[in-house]
Write a protein that holds these residues in place. Structure first.
Motif, PDB file in Angstrom:
ATOM      1  N   SER A   1     -10.741  13.285  43.146  1.00 29.37           N
ATOM      2  CA  SER A   1     -11.223  12.018  42.581  1.00 29.37           C
ATOM      3  C   SER A   1     -12.718  11.815  42.819  1.00 29.37           C
ATOM      4  O   SER A   1     -13.434  11.329  41.935  1.00 29.37           O
ATOM      5  CB  SER A   1     -10.431  10.842  43.154  1.00 29.37           C
ATOM      6  OG  SER A   1     -10.614  10.703  44.551  1.00 29.37           O
TER       7      SER A   1
ATOM      8  N   ARG B   1      -9.327   6.993  36.171  1.00 32.71           N
ATOM      9  CA  ARG B   1      -8.477   5.798  36.224  1.00 32.71           C
ATOM     10  C   ARG B   1      -7.045   6.172  36.599  1.00 32.71           C
ATOM     11  O   ARG B   1      -6.372   5.454  37.345  1.00 32.71           O
ATOM     12  CB  ARG B   1      -8.486   5.088  34.876  1.00 32.71           C
ATOM     13  CG  ARG B   1      -9.784   4.392  34.525  1.00 32.71           C
ATOM     14  CD  ARG B   1      -9.650   3.556  33.265  1.00 32.71           C
ATOM     15  NE  ARG B   1     -10.964   3.063  32.853  1.00 32.71           N
ATOM     16  CZ  ARG B   1     -11.747   3.672  31.963  1.00 32.71           C
ATOM     17  NH1 ARG B   1     -11.326   4.805  31.375  1.00 32.71           N
ATOM     18  NH2 ARG B   1     -12.926   3.176  31.659  1.00 32.71           N
TER      19      ARG B   1
ATOM     20  N   ARG C   1      -6.219   6.471  40.353  1.00 31.14           N
ATOM     21  CA  ARG C   1      -6.301   5.303  41.240  1.00 31.14           C
ATOM     22  C   ARG C   1      -4.936   5.023  41.863  1.00 31.14           C
ATOM     23  O   ARG C   1      -3.901   5.078  41.207  1.00 31.14           O
ATOM     24  CB  ARG C   1      -6.779   4.084  40.465  1.00 31.14           C
ATOM     25  CG  ARG C   1      -7.197   2.920  41.364  1.00 31.14           C
ATOM     26  CD  ARG C   1      -7.889   1.813  40.594  1.00 31.14           C
ATOM     27  NE  ARG C   1      -8.575   0.903  41.508  1.00 31.14           N
ATOM     28  CZ  ARG C   1      -9.319  -0.132  41.101  1.00 31.14           C
ATOM     29  NH1 ARG C   1      -9.472  -0.379  39.796  1.00 31.14           N
ATOM     30  NH2 ARG C   1      -9.922  -0.910  42.002  1.00 31.14           N
ATOM     31  N   ASN C   2      -4.941   4.724  43.137  1.00 31.36           N
ATOM     32  CA  ASN C   2      -3.717   4.417  43.861  1.00 31.36           C
ATOM     33  C   ASN C   2      -3.268   2.974  43.630  1.00 31.36           C
ATOM     34  O   ASN C   2      -4.089   2.114  43.265  1.00 31.36           O
ATOM     35  CB  ASN C   2      -3.917   4.648  45.357  1.00 31.36           C
ATOM     36  CG  ASN C   2      -4.035   6.115  45.706  1.00 31.36           C
ATOM     37  OD1 ASN C   2      -3.432   6.969  45.068  1.00 31.36           O
ATOM     38  ND2 ASN C   2      -4.817   6.416  46.738  1.00 31.36           N
TER      39      ASN C   2
ATOM     40  N   TRP D   1      -8.994   5.118  45.918  1.00 35.78           N
ATOM     41  CA  TRP D   1      -8.848   6.513  45.540  1.00 35.78           C
ATOM     42  C   TRP D   1      -8.874   7.371  46.804  1.00 35.78           C
ATOM     43  O   TRP D   1      -9.492   6.991  47.809  1.00 35.78           O
ATOM     44  CB  TRP D   1      -9.988   6.963  44.633  1.00 35.78           C
ATOM     45  CG  TRP D   1      -9.905   6.527  43.208  1.00 35.78           C
ATOM     46  CD1 TRP D   1      -9.454   7.249  42.143  1.00 35.78           C
ATOM     47  CD2 TRP D   1     -10.341   5.269  42.658  1.00 35.78           C
ATOM     48  NE1 TRP D   1      -9.563   6.526  40.975  1.00 35.78           N
ATOM     49  CE2 TRP D   1     -10.099   5.307  41.267  1.00 35.78           C
ATOM     50  CE3 TRP D   1     -10.891   4.104  43.218  1.00 35.78           C
ATOM     51  CZ2 TRP D   1     -10.399   4.248  40.424  1.00 35.78           C
ATOM     52  CZ3 TRP D   1     -11.193   3.043  42.382  1.00 35.78           C
ATOM     53  CH2 TRP D   1     -10.943   3.117  40.998  1.00 35.78           C
TER      54      TRP D   1
ATOM     55  N   SER E   1      -5.834   6.481  50.137  1.00 32.71           N
ATOM     56  CA  SER E   1      -7.098   5.875  49.736  1.00 32.71           C
ATOM     57  C   SER E   1      -8.081   5.861  50.886  1.00 32.71           C
ATOM     58  O   SER E   1      -7.714   5.648  52.048  1.00 32.71           O
ATOM     59  CB  SER E   1      -6.879   4.436  49.262  1.00 32.71           C
ATOM     60  OG  SER E   1      -6.090   4.401  48.104  1.00 32.71           O
TER      61      SER E   1
ATOM     62  N   THR F   1     -13.396   5.924  46.983  1.00 33.76           N
ATOM     63  CA  THR F   1     -13.337   4.665  46.247  1.00 33.76           C
ATOM     64  C   THR F   1     -14.722   4.221  45.787  1.00 33.76           C
ATOM     65  O   THR F   1     -14.885   3.740  44.657  1.00 33.76           O
ATOM     66  CB  THR F   1     -12.674   3.591  47.110  1.00 33.76           C
ATOM     67  OG1 THR F   1     -11.343   4.015  47.435  1.00 33.76           O
ATOM     68  CG2 THR F   1     -12.614   2.256  46.397  1.00 33.76           C
TER      69      THR F   1
ATOM     70  N   ALA G   1     -15.790   6.459  42.791  1.00 33.65           N
ATOM     71  CA  ALA G   1     -14.944   6.185  41.629  1.00 33.65           C
ATOM     72  C   ALA G   1     -15.291   4.827  41.018  1.00 33.65           C
ATOM     73  O   ALA G   1     -15.402   4.692  39.789  1.00 33.65           O
ATOM     74  CB  ALA G   1     -13.471   6.235  42.026  1.00 33.65           C
ATOM     75  N   ALA G   2     -15.474   3.813  41.864  1.00 28.62           N
ATOM     76  CA  ALA G   2     -15.812   2.482  41.368  1.00 28.62           C
ATOM     77  C   ALA G   2     -17.182   2.483  40.687  1.00 28.62           C
ATOM     78  O   ALA G   2     -17.385   1.793  39.671  1.00 28.62           O
ATOM     79  CB  ALA G   2     -15.782   1.478  42.518  1.00 28.62           C
TER      80      ALA G   2
ATOM     81  N   ALA H   1     -13.789  -2.869  43.302  1.00 28.49           N
ATOM     82  CA  ALA H   1     -12.889  -2.382  44.354  1.00 28.49           C
ATOM     83  C   ALA H   1     -12.919  -3.298  45.567  1.00 28.49           C
ATOM     84  O   ALA H   1     -12.437  -2.929  46.633  1.00 28.49           O
ATOM     85  CB  ALA H   1     -13.278  -0.966  44.755  1.00 28.49           C
TER      86      ALA H   1
ATOM     87  N   TYR I   1      -9.412  -4.048  47.360  1.00 28.52           N
ATOM     88  CA  TYR I   1      -8.903  -2.968  48.209  1.00 28.52           C
ATOM     89  C   TYR I   1      -9.689  -2.881  49.509  1.00 28.52           C
ATOM     90  O   TYR I   1      -9.100  -2.766  50.586  1.00 28.52           O
ATOM     91  CB  TYR I   1      -8.978  -1.630  47.465  1.00 28.52           C
ATOM     92  CG  TYR I   1      -8.959  -0.444  48.402  1.00 28.52           C
ATOM     93  CD1 TYR I   1      -7.806  -0.107  49.094  1.00 28.52           C
ATOM     94  CD2 TYR I   1     -10.123   0.296  48.636  1.00 28.52           C
ATOM     95  CE1 TYR I   1      -7.791   0.957  49.989  1.00 28.52           C
ATOM     96  CE2 TYR I   1     -10.115   1.367  49.523  1.00 28.52           C
ATOM     97  CZ  TYR I   1      -8.955   1.685  50.197  1.00 28.52           C
ATOM     98  OH  TYR I   1      -8.956   2.734  51.094  1.00 28.52           O
TER      99      TYR I   1
END
Length: 320
Positions: free
Chosen positions: A67, A87, A90-91, A96, A114, A119, A122-123, A130, A133
């Motif tokens: 990821s 996408r 994503r958990n 991620w 994650s 994360t 990815a965000a 995010a 999370y």
């Protein structure tokens, strides 16, 4: 001058034909032969990470879609298909993770769990929020930690997370722990007291992106610039020794120099990496050490970072 675009397109072809999948320096615990226990897991991982011969296929380890690597590729090219794949990774908790279990000095993370670093990137690639999370799972009393269930205080993790969700108080946690010479330990625990090139670069890019604490950013950048580069811009891995030369450091070096507006040095770092780490088959090597060169082409650690860094550098050169 190096034709950066030609290198980037060759690298794109190499990664695309492999569907952006590959091996990783830290994927050894994907092997069915991986031992249990903290120390055995660390030893097994380091054996694979340091070996110039790829024993992974013999140990049942397969190339994976990572990821964080996918996020870096997407940041480099913006392709909708890559963003869609990201996408899908994503958990349910909103973060991620890595496609392999990993054992750090502070904790053990199962495959897919994650974490903050995956994360954040990815965000950034998806331009999504995010915050939920991070604040639910990773926010502690004034700092942001790596994974749920851990309280480890790692500065690049805290600063990247603080920059992403706009937590000045968390950024101040790390700024207040900046050392007198402008550096940061990797983390606050006694077994995290080392200073390296690319993690310092992470800190600086995160801090610079916020505009907060400009004096801390200036001091940190001055330390990093004078400490981690040889006269021909080979990347020194640690503050107190040169080797190994690692392509990941070069990639983060390009990004850090760009964040602080030094296009000339960013190009010098890229020129060195291409001259000394580029393989004619279309990818970058992992590391150069004292006795040998590790010519393995790790997808996330090496290719994805250089892909993203060169894409930004090409754009910066075109806009100067």
């Amino acid at each position: 001058m190096t034709d950066l675009a030609a290198i980037w397109w060759r690298l794109d072809e190499y990664c695309r034909t492999r569907d952006w999948r590959g091996f990783d320096p830290y994927d050894a615990l994907n092997s069915p032969l991986a031992p249990p226990g903290k120390l055995p897991r660390q030893v097994w991982t380091q054996l694979h990470r340091r070996s110039p011969i790829n024993f992974r296929p013999l140990c049942g380890i397969q190339p994976t879609l990572n990821s964080k690597g996918l996020a870096l590729f997407a940041l480099g090219n913006g392709e909708p298909a890559l963003l869609d794949k990201l996408r899908q990774l994503r958990n349910p908790d909103g973060g991620w993770g890595y496609p392999f279990p990993w054992q750090s000095r502070a904790f053990y993370a199962p495959a897919g769990m994650s974490n903050l670093i995956c994360t954040v990137f990815a965000a950034k690639a998806l331009k999504c929020d995010a915050t939920g999370y991070i604040e639910k799972n990773l926010l502690r009393q004034g700092w942001i930690t790596y994974i749920a269930g851990s309280d480890t205080q790692v500065h690049n993790i805290n600063m990247l997370g603080a920059a992403l969700i706009g937590r000045r108080d968390c950024m101040e946690f790390s700024v207040s722990r900046q050392r007198p010479d402008g550096s940061w330990w990797y983390g606050e625990a006694a077994n995290q007291h080392w200073i390296d090139n690319f993690h310092t670069g992470y800190n600086l890019v995160a801090l610079q992106s916020t505009g907060w604490f400009p004096e801390a950013a200036r001091r940190g950048y001055q330390y990093w610039d004078k400490t981690f580069w040889t006269t021909n811009f080979a990347p020194r891995y640690y503050h107190d020794r040169d080797l190994p030369f690692d392509t990941h450091c070069s990639a983060q070096g390009i990004l850090t120099y760009l964040a602080f507006g030094d296009l000339k040095k960013a190009n010098a770092v890229a020129d060195w990496a291409i001259a000394h780490m580029w393989d004619a088959r279309g990818f970058f090597w992992y590391q150069r050490g004292r006795w040998f060169t590790n010519r393995l082409g790790y997808m996330r650690w090496t290719q994805a970072w250089m892909y993203y860094a060169l894409a930004k550098l090409i754009k910066a050169n075109a806009n100067r």
